[in-house]
Scaffold this active site. Structure first.
Site, PDB file in Angstrom:
ATOM      1  N   ASP A  30       0.844  -1.200   0.000  1.00  0.00           N
ATOM      2  CA  ASP A  30       0.000   0.000   0.000  1.00  0.00           C
ATOM      3  C   ASP A  30       0.884   1.257   0.000  1.00  0.00           C
ATOM      4  OD1 ASP A  30      -3.217   0.497   0.948  1.00  0.00           O
ATOM      5  OD2 ASP A  30      -1.836   2.203   1.106  1.00  0.00           O
ATOM      6  N   ILE A  31       0.478   2.249  -0.760  1.00  0.00           N
ATOM      7  CA  ILE A  31       1.246   3.494  -0.884  1.00  0.00           C
ATOM      8  C   ILE A  31       1.223   4.296   0.418  1.00  0.00           C
ATOM      9  CG2 ILE A  31      -0.595   5.061  -1.680  1.00  0.00           C
ATOM     10  CD1 ILE A  31       1.370   5.888  -3.951  1.00  0.00           C
ATOM     11  N   ASN A  83     -12.899  -2.966   2.965  1.00  0.00           N
ATOM     12  CA  ASN A  83     -13.800  -1.838   3.175  1.00  0.00           C
ATOM     13  C   ASN A  83     -14.800  -1.803   2.025  1.00  0.00           C
ATOM     14  OD1 ASN A  83     -12.252  -0.992   5.425  1.00  0.00           O
ATOM     15  ND2 ASN A  83     -10.805   0.050   4.088  1.00  0.00           N
ATOM     16  N   GLY A  89     -15.643   2.990   4.450  1.00  0.00           N
ATOM     17  CA  GLY A  89     -14.395   3.718   4.229  1.00  0.00           C
ATOM     18  C   GLY A  89     -13.683   3.346   2.947  1.00  0.00           C
ATOM     19  N   GLN A  90     -14.427   2.765   2.005  1.00  0.00           N
ATOM     20  CA  GLN A  90     -13.803   2.363   0.736  1.00  0.00           C
ATOM     21  C   GLN A  90     -13.488   3.581  -0.121  1.00  0.00           C
ATOM     22  OE1 GLN A  90     -16.305  -0.160  -1.690  1.00  0.00           O
ATOM     23  NE2 GLN A  90     -14.559  -0.914  -2.870  1.00  0.00           N
ATOM     24  N   HIS A  96     -10.715  -5.319  -3.078  1.00  0.00           N
ATOM     25  CA  HIS A  96      -9.359  -5.535  -2.586  1.00  0.00           C
ATOM     26  C   HIS A  96      -9.386  -5.902  -1.117  1.00  0.00           C
ATOM     27  CE1 HIS A  96     -10.331  -1.242  -2.147  1.00  0.00           C
ATOM     28  NE2 HIS A  96      -9.561  -1.240  -1.062  1.00  0.00           N
ATOM     29  N   HIS A  98      -6.998  -5.828   2.352  1.00  0.00           N
ATOM     30  CA  HIS A  98      -5.814  -5.298   3.020  1.00  0.00           C
ATOM     31  C   HIS A  98      -5.249  -6.400   3.928  1.00  0.00           C
ATOM     32  CE1 HIS A  98      -6.883  -0.905   2.364  1.00  0.00           C
ATOM     33  NE2 HIS A  98      -8.074  -1.469   2.183  1.00  0.00           N
TER      34      HIS A  98
HETATM   35  P1  5GP Z   1      -9.769   1.417   0.555  1.00  0.00           P
HETATM   36  O1  5GP Z   1      -9.767   2.698   1.319  1.00  0.00           O
HETATM   37  O2  5GP Z   1     -10.557   1.532  -0.723  1.00  0.00           O
HETATM   38  O3  5GP Z   1     -10.168   0.226   1.357  1.00  0.00           O
HETATM   39  O4  5GP Z   1      -8.266   1.149   0.193  1.00  0.00           O
HETATM   40  C1  5GP Z   1      -7.600   1.705  -0.893  1.00  0.00           C
HETATM   41  C2  5GP Z   1      -6.142   1.629  -0.560  1.00  0.00           C
HETATM   42  O5  5GP Z   1      -5.423   1.850  -1.760  1.00  0.00           O
HETATM   43  C3  5GP Z   1      -5.663   2.696   0.429  1.00  0.00           C
HETATM   44  O6  5GP Z   1      -5.079   2.068   1.564  1.00  0.00           O
HETATM   45  C4  5GP Z   1      -4.640   3.521  -0.375  1.00  0.00           C
HETATM   46  O7  5GP Z   1      -3.544   3.922   0.404  1.00  0.00           O
HETATM   47  C5  5GP Z   1      -4.249   2.544  -1.464  1.00  0.00           C
HETATM   48  N1  5GP Z   1      -3.837   3.192  -2.715  1.00  0.00           N
HETATM   49  C6  5GP Z   1      -4.515   4.155  -3.400  1.00  0.00           C
HETATM   50  N2  5GP Z   1      -3.851   4.484  -4.517  1.00  0.00           N
HETATM   51  C7  5GP Z   1      -2.732   3.711  -4.554  1.00  0.00           C
HETATM   52  C8  5GP Z   1      -1.641   3.598  -5.470  1.00  0.00           C
HETATM   53  O8  5GP Z   1      -1.570   4.276  -6.491  1.00  0.00           O
HETATM   54  N3  5GP Z   1      -0.672   2.699  -5.161  1.00  0.00           N
HETATM   55  C9  5GP Z   1      -0.721   1.915  -4.027  1.00  0.00           C
HETATM   56  N4  5GP Z   1       0.288   1.068  -3.841  1.00  0.00           N
HETATM   57  N5  5GP Z   1      -1.740   1.996  -3.149  1.00  0.00           N
HETATM   58  C10 5GP Z   1      -2.727   2.887  -3.408  1.00  0.00           C
END
Ligand code: 5GP
Ligand code: ZN
Length: 110
Positions: A30-31, A83, A89-90, A96, A98
C-alpha cells in the site's frame, strides 16, 4: 475499467511495489501503509463486489494473503480487511483485501 486506479496498476500504467502475482490476482504494498506490513491483494478482474460468479476469486485472495503472511514473517498474526462503500471507508471501487501486520493492531472493529 479505464478510470480505475487498480486496473491501471494491473495494466502496468501506474507502478507498484509488487509482493505477489499470478494469473488471478496481484498483491502490492500500500502506498500509505497503516502498519509495518500493509499489502493490498486484488483480483485482476475489475470486480466491485463478491457474488456467485466471482466468489472463487475472493477465496483465492485469502489463500494468497495466508501465503504472503508466511513470506512476510507475520508469525505473530495479522488482519485481513475489506472496506465496502462510504460507511466502510472504501476509496477504490475495485475489490481488494488489506493484509496488515507487523505490530499489535488496535482491538477495535471500527
Ligand atoms: P480502501 O480505502 O478503498 O479500502 O483502500 C484503498 C487503498 O489503496 C488505500 O489504503 C490507499 O492507500 C491505497 N492506494 C490508493 N492508490 C494507490 C496507489 O496508487 N498505489 C498503491 N500502492 N496503493 C494505493
Ligand atoms: Zn479496477
Amino acid at each position: 475499467m479505464s478510470d480505475c486506479i487498480f486496473c491501471k496498476i494491473i495494466a502496468g500504467e501506474i507502478p507498484c511495489n509488487k509482493a505477489y502475482e499470478d494469473e488471478l490476482v496481484l498483491a502490492f504494498h500500500d502506498i500509505n501503509p497503516q502498519a509495518p506490513v500493509h499489502v493490498l491483494i486484488i483480483p485482476k478482474l475489475h470486480v466491485q463486489q463478491i457474488d456467485g460468479t466471482n466468489s472463487i476469486l475472493a477465496g483465492h485472495c485469502f489463500a494468497v494473503a495466508e501465503m504472503l503472511a508466511v513470506q512476510l514473517e507475520l508469525s505473530d498474526g495479522f488482519r485481513i480487511v475489506t472496506n465496502r462503500g462510504t460507511h466502510g471507508g472504501q476509496t477504490v471501487e475495485h475489490l481488494h483485501f488489506h493484509l496488515l501486520g507487523g505490530r499489535q493492531l488496535e482491538l477495535t472493529m471500527g
